[in-house]
Design a protein around this motif. Sequence first.
Motif, PDB file in Angstrom:
ATOM      1  N   PHE A 245      10.251  29.055  24.031  1.00 52.24           N
ATOM      2  CA  PHE A 245       9.884  27.930  24.885  1.00 52.24           C
ATOM      3  C   PHE A 245       9.241  26.793  24.103  1.00 52.24           C
ATOM      4  O   PHE A 245       9.487  25.625  24.393  1.00 52.24           O
ATOM      5  CB  PHE A 245       8.938  28.403  25.993  1.00 52.24           C
ATOM      6  CG  PHE A 245       9.597  29.313  27.001  1.00 52.24           C
ATOM      7  CD1 PHE A 245      10.972  29.360  27.135  1.00 52.24           C
ATOM      8  CD2 PHE A 245       8.839  30.140  27.807  1.00 52.24           C
ATOM      9  CE1 PHE A 245      11.586  30.202  28.054  1.00 52.24           C
ATOM     10  CE2 PHE A 245       9.437  30.981  28.734  1.00 52.24           C
ATOM     11  CZ  PHE A 245      10.811  31.009  28.852  1.00 52.24           C
ATOM     12  N   ILE A 246       8.419  27.120  23.114  1.00 48.09           N
ATOM     13  CA  ILE A 246       7.765  26.040  22.368  1.00 48.09           C
ATOM     14  C   ILE A 246       8.777  25.268  21.521  1.00 48.09           C
ATOM     15  O   ILE A 246       8.650  24.060  21.326  1.00 48.09           O
ATOM     16  CB  ILE A 246       6.606  26.581  21.503  1.00 48.09           C
ATOM     17  CG1 ILE A 246       5.683  25.421  21.075  1.00 48.09           C
ATOM     18  CG2 ILE A 246       7.125  27.317  20.263  1.00 48.09           C
ATOM     19  CD1 ILE A 246       4.411  25.867  20.402  1.00 48.09           C
ATOM     20  N   PHE A 248      11.866  24.793  22.439  1.00 48.36           N
ATOM     21  CA  PHE A 248      12.666  23.972  23.347  1.00 48.36           C
ATOM     22  C   PHE A 248      11.889  22.737  23.802  1.00 48.36           C
ATOM     23  O   PHE A 248      12.498  21.718  24.160  1.00 48.36           O
ATOM     24  CB  PHE A 248      13.090  24.788  24.568  1.00 48.36           C
ATOM     25  CG  PHE A 248      13.945  24.017  25.534  1.00 48.36           C
ATOM     26  CD1 PHE A 248      15.263  23.719  25.226  1.00 48.36           C
ATOM     27  CD2 PHE A 248      13.432  23.574  26.741  1.00 48.36           C
ATOM     28  CE1 PHE A 248      16.059  22.992  26.101  1.00 48.36           C
ATOM     29  CE2 PHE A 248      14.217  22.860  27.627  1.00 48.36           C
ATOM     30  CZ  PHE A 248      15.536  22.563  27.311  1.00 48.36           C
ATOM     31  N   GLY A 249      10.568  22.797  23.777  1.00 46.82           N
ATOM     32  CA  GLY A 249       9.744  21.687  24.253  1.00 46.82           C
ATOM     33  C   GLY A 249      10.093  20.330  23.663  1.00 46.82           C
ATOM     34  O   GLY A 249      10.206  19.330  24.391  1.00 46.82           O
ATOM     35  N   TYR A 252      12.693  17.687  25.275  1.00 41.47           N
ATOM     36  CA  TYR A 252      12.369  16.735  26.339  1.00 41.47           C
ATOM     37  C   TYR A 252      12.045  15.354  25.779  1.00 41.47           C
ATOM     38  O   TYR A 252      12.198  14.343  26.482  1.00 41.47           O
ATOM     39  CB  TYR A 252      11.182  17.250  27.157  1.00 41.47           C
ATOM     40  CG  TYR A 252      11.516  18.417  28.046  1.00 41.47           C
ATOM     41  CD1 TYR A 252      12.343  18.270  29.146  1.00 41.47           C
ATOM     42  CD2 TYR A 252      11.003  19.691  27.777  1.00 41.47           C
ATOM     43  CE1 TYR A 252      12.656  19.341  29.964  1.00 41.47           C
ATOM     44  CE2 TYR A 252      11.302  20.769  28.585  1.00 41.47           C
ATOM     45  CZ  TYR A 252      12.133  20.588  29.682  1.00 41.47           C
ATOM     46  OH  TYR A 252      12.436  21.660  30.478  1.00 41.47           O
ATOM     47  N   TRP A 334      20.850  30.059  29.244  1.00 41.67           N
ATOM     48  CA  TRP A 334      19.408  29.970  29.458  1.00 41.67           C
ATOM     49  C   TRP A 334      18.980  30.707  30.733  1.00 41.67           C
ATOM     50  O   TRP A 334      17.962  31.400  30.766  1.00 41.67           O
ATOM     51  CB  TRP A 334      19.009  28.503  29.554  1.00 41.67           C
ATOM     52  CG  TRP A 334      17.615  28.222  30.010  1.00 41.67           C
ATOM     53  CD1 TRP A 334      17.144  28.222  31.294  1.00 41.67           C
ATOM     54  CD2 TRP A 334      16.492  27.882  29.188  1.00 41.67           C
ATOM     55  NE1 TRP A 334      15.817  27.901  31.321  1.00 41.67           N
ATOM     56  CE2 TRP A 334      15.395  27.685  30.046  1.00 41.67           C
ATOM     57  CE3 TRP A 334      16.312  27.708  27.813  1.00 41.67           C
ATOM     58  CZ2 TRP A 334      14.133  27.337  29.566  1.00 41.67           C
ATOM     59  CZ3 TRP A 334      15.058  27.355  27.346  1.00 41.67           C
ATOM     60  CH2 TRP A 334      13.991  27.175  28.212  1.00 41.67           C
ATOM     61  N   THR A 365       3.371  31.376  28.637  1.00 40.82           N
ATOM     62  CA  THR A 365       4.614  30.608  28.709  1.00 40.82           C
ATOM     63  C   THR A 365       4.396  29.231  29.320  1.00 40.82           C
ATOM     64  O   THR A 365       5.090  28.278  28.962  1.00 40.82           O
ATOM     65  CB  THR A 365       5.681  31.376  29.512  1.00 40.82           C
ATOM     66  OG1 THR A 365       5.144  31.747  30.796  1.00 40.82           O
ATOM     67  CG2 THR A 365       6.102  32.631  28.782  1.00 40.82           C
ATOM     68  N   VAL A 369       5.842  25.278  26.681  1.00 42.98           N
ATOM     69  CA  VAL A 369       6.692  24.089  26.793  1.00 42.98           C
ATOM     70  C   VAL A 369       5.888  22.797  26.625  1.00 42.98           C
ATOM     71  O   VAL A 369       6.298  21.910  25.869  1.00 42.98           O
ATOM     72  CB  VAL A 369       7.478  24.104  28.115  1.00 42.98           C
ATOM     73  CG1 VAL A 369       8.240  22.792  28.293  1.00 42.98           C
ATOM     74  CG2 VAL A 369       8.478  25.267  28.122  1.00 42.98           C
ATOM     75  N   THR A 373       6.472  20.077  23.785  1.00 47.38           N
ATOM     76  CA  THR A 373       6.743  18.681  24.120  1.00 47.38           C
ATOM     77  C   THR A 373       5.827  17.750  23.343  1.00 47.38           C
ATOM     78  O   THR A 373       6.263  16.705  22.828  1.00 47.38           O
ATOM     79  CB  THR A 373       6.562  18.465  25.636  1.00 47.38           C
ATOM     80  OG1 THR A 373       7.424  19.364  26.337  1.00 47.38           O
ATOM     81  CG2 THR A 373       6.914  17.041  26.025  1.00 47.38           C
TER      82      THR A 373
END
Length: 422
Positions: A245-246, A248-249, A252, A334, A365, A369, A373
């Motif tokens: 998740f980090i 994927f941040g 954005y 995903w 979690t 994100v 971001t």
Amino acid sequence: MTSHEAAQRFPRSSPYWPVLSHPVLRRILPGLTVSALGDGMAVVAVSWMALQLAPPQQRGTWVAIAMAAYTVPSVLATVLFGRLLGGRGGAQLAGWDATLRAGALAAIPLAHLLGALSLGLYVTLLAASSLLHSWGTAGRYTLIADVLPERHHLAGNATLGVIGELATIGGPPLAGLLIGWAGAVWVIAIDAATFAVLALTYHLAVPVTDRPAPPRTGPSRTAGFAVIRHNRTLLGLIALSFGFFILFGPVYIALPLHIVDDLHASATLLGTYYMVFGAGALLGGLTVGYLRRWSLWRVTIGIVVGFGLTMLPLGLGAPTSLSLLAFAVGGAIWAPYVPTSMALFQRSTTSTNRTQVLAANGAVTVLAVPAGTMLGGPLVSALGARETLLICASAIITVGVLAAGLTTHRTPSEGPRHAPGV
């Protein structure tokens, strides 16, 4: 079996039938659907309201603060309320979360009507509404584990995921129409009303006599984190989720800038990327129930590697049509991650520590994100948008490959096991 016989057996032959027909869940799912749609609208309304309240030169800062206030305070509440809420029933926790959200969000339009809504009060009410978010999420998945046999946990988790994906697709466009007609503050009022419906649904669907009694002596505030720390299966899973998740941040931040600076395109293309991702995620979510006979650890790790691969076309500057197709496939890959990882958590905990562990996982979690971001800004400034996308894709693949390498030496148990109590 002929196609005619299969059609006659459907939908009872579907892995989702035990979920949709369960006497408790079939009463809760409509309320969850209404609330998810309200939350999908709130994604747009919360930021738009901040834009309206903030000074022009500080709009970006206040939008970020408002969006963080709507999620991040639940991390603090996971520790603060651990002794009070640990061991409570899943429906009770989810109902309390919905009640708090309804009340705090309803106070925003009320303050607006009274002429008392300031930026500070707005952010404070958003923060109050999110305090029990991790516990509410833990409550929903605890309820799935409590009322369904283990073989149906994956389908139950997937049903919650599909409801969320539908709301993600339908909520933001509906919010845009309603904001143009009535204003962002009234969209927030609708969101509050949907949470009130959900709170009432939990209260009516699970009678008090069916709820477990609260423990006489509550667990420690950090009981969930302690269980995870002493259980290698859970520790590895939460580390994989945080890394996924980090990383994927930053997308954005990098994706909009890549579209504007590298492709010289408009916001329409950005909306198209999110639309195809959501459509892919919806299709991917519908397939999750059919994975119950697969090794969930291998599936979960494969999702991380596969998703990273679908991000590569964006980072490598592939033609837009190809990157859009890859992004849609990425959405489909995903979608099963949360249902499969939650099923692993459900199988690796007991009824006495499940809510604490799931709340701790939610706290970690939820942080990942936003942290990613915030990391995206410096990365894009230093390296460029496309290069940041490429680094994120490569890093996600690396995390998945490392996890796969570790599990070849010691395959984590997927069956029920008694994690150490605290």
